[in-house]
Enzyme design. Structure first.
Site, PDB file in Angstrom:
ATOM      1  NE  ARG A  20      -0.404  -0.373   4.963  1.00  0.00           N
ATOM      2  CZ  ARG A  20      -1.011  -0.505   6.145  1.00  0.00           C
ATOM      3  NH1 ARG A  20      -2.331  -0.470   6.218  1.00  0.00           N
ATOM      4  NH2 ARG A  20      -0.312  -0.695   7.238  1.00  0.00           N
ATOM      5  N   GLY A  21       0.227   2.409  -0.149  1.00  0.00           N
ATOM      6  CA  GLY A  21       0.904   3.686  -0.012  1.00  0.00           C
ATOM      7  C   GLY A  21       2.097   3.860  -0.923  1.00  0.00           C
ATOM      8  NE  ARG A  42       3.766  -5.510   9.978  1.00  0.00           N
ATOM      9  CZ  ARG A  42       3.953  -4.570  10.913  1.00  0.00           C
ATOM     10  NH1 ARG A  42       4.732  -4.811  11.952  1.00  0.00           N
ATOM     11  NH2 ARG A  42       3.344  -3.410  10.805  1.00  0.00           N
ATOM     12  CG  ASP A  62       7.896  -7.936  11.095  1.00  0.00           C
ATOM     13  OD1 ASP A  62       8.591  -6.949  10.785  1.00  0.00           O
ATOM     14  OD2 ASP A  62       7.301  -8.030  12.181  1.00  0.00           O
ATOM     15  CB  VAL A  63      11.228  -5.165   7.365  1.00  0.00           C
ATOM     16  CG1 VAL A  63      10.584  -5.046   6.002  1.00  0.00           C
ATOM     17  CG2 VAL A  63      10.613  -4.185   8.363  1.00  0.00           C
ATOM     18  N   GLY A  91       7.700   0.961   7.091  1.00  0.00           N
ATOM     19  CA  GLY A  91       7.808   1.787   8.287  1.00  0.00           C
ATOM     20  C   GLY A  91       6.417   2.120   8.791  1.00  0.00           C
ATOM     21  CE1 TYR A 155       7.886   7.075  10.878  1.00  0.00           C
ATOM     22  CE2 TYR A 155       8.411   9.407  10.657  1.00  0.00           C
ATOM     23  CZ  TYR A 155       8.107   8.184  10.083  1.00  0.00           C
ATOM     24  OH  TYR A 155       8.025   8.072   8.708  1.00  0.00           O
ATOM     25  CE  LYS A 159      10.883   6.316   8.518  1.00  0.00           C
ATOM     26  NZ  LYS A 159      11.076   5.236   7.508  1.00  0.00           N
TER      27      LYS A 159
END
Length: 246
Positions: A20-21, A42, A62-63, A91, A155, A159
Site C-alpha cells: 500500500r501507499g 505483513r 516482517d522486515v 515503516g 519516529y 528515521k
C-alpha cells in the site's frame, strides 16, 4: 518511460512495505519500467491483492525478522541470479505522542519497523551487491529525520538513525560500485497520513501532496541514473507544505 524501460528490463527489485501507499506506488513504477519486482508486507491478503493488481511478486514478511530476509534473498537470487535494487520503504508511525506518554513496547516496535528492519535488509543486500560490484539501495526516510515536531520524537529518532546509517553505508559500498541513496519525503497522500492524524485535512491541499505514483516515478528515475553517479540524499516537499527550519 520507454528509455526507462530499456534500462530496467529484467532487473530484480525488492520493495518492502509494498502492499500500500508509497511502497505500492514505487513497486508499480518499477513494474511498468520492465523490472521484476518482489513486494513484502505483513498482511498476506492485502499483499496478494496488490501484487496481482500491479504485476509484482508477493512475499509475506516482517522486515524486522532476519530469517524472513534470508528467505527473501534466497528466492530472488534463485530466480534471477542477482539483486539490482533494494528499496527499504517499510515503516510505521506506531504511536505519535509526547515521549513521556510512550510505552516501551511502542518504542521498540517503532525502532524495529523504521530502522532495524532496513538495517537487516541492507546487510544482506550489501553482501550480494559487493560480490556483483553493482546495485542500488534506496532507504525511504522522512523529513522528520531533519526537522523537529512535537510528538514525533521516537519516529524521528528512528528515521534520523536510518539517515546516518545510509550515509555511512554509501561510504562502505561506493568502492564496489554500489550506490546508496536516502529519500526523505514529507506530507503524502497515503494511509500513514490518516493513521497518525496528520494535516492537511483539506482535500484540495491533500491532492497537492506527494502521491505514491509521484514517489514511484522519482525512485525509478533515481535507479536509472548513470551507474557512475549517485544521489546521496533527496528531500521531497509538497509546495503547499510550510517548510519551517528548526
Amino acid at each position: 518511460m520507454q528509455s526507462l524501460i530499456s534500462k530496467l528490463t529484467n532487473t530484480s527489485v525488492i520493495v518492502t512495505g509494498g502492499s500500500r501507499g508509497y511502497g505500492a506506488g514505487i513497486a508499480e513504477a518499477f513494474v511498468k519500467a520492465g523490472a521484476r519486482v518482489w513486494i513484502t508486507g505483513r498482511d498476506q491478503e492485502r499483499l496478494q491483492t496488490t501484487a496481482q493488481n500491479i504485476g509484482a511478486i508477493p512475499f509475506t514478511a516482517d522486515v524486522a525478522d532476519g530469517y524472513a530476509w534470508d528467505r527473501l534473498m534466497e528466492e530472488v537470487i534463485q530466480h534471477t541470479g542477482r539483486l539490482d535494487v533494494l528499496v527499504n520503504n517499510a515503516g510505521e508511525g506506531v504511536k505519535v505522542c509526547q515521549a513521556s506518554d510512550q510505552t516501551d513496547e511502542a518504542i521498540a516496535r517503532s525502532l524495529a519497523s523504521n530502522l532495524t528492519g532496513a538495517m537487516l535488509g541492507c546487510r544482506r543486500a550489501a553482501a550480494i551487491m559487493q560480490s556483483q560490484r553493482s546495485g542500488l539501495i534506496i532507504n525511504i526516510g522522512s523529513a522528520c529525520s531533519t526537522h523537529a515536531w512535537p510528538g514525533w520524537s521516537i519516529y524521528s529518532a528512528a528515521k534520523a538513525g536510518l539517515l546516518m546509517f545510509t550515509r555511512c553505508l554509501l561510504t562502505e559500498l561506493r568502492p564496489y560500485g554500489v550506490r546508496v541513496t536516502s529519500v526523505l519525503p514529507s506530507w503524502g497522500q497515503t494511509e500513514f497520513t490518516e493513521a497518525v492524524n496528520l494535516p492537511p485535512r483539506d482535500p484540495v491541499i491533500l491532492a497537492q501532496c506527494i502521491s505514491p505514483s509521484d514517489l514511484g516515478q522519482l525512485i525509478v528515475q533515481t535507479a536509472c541514473m548513470p551507474p557512475h553517479l549517485v544521489a546521496e540524499e533527496i528531500k521531497l516537499w509538497p509546495i503547499v507544505q510550510p517548510m519551517i527550519q528548526l
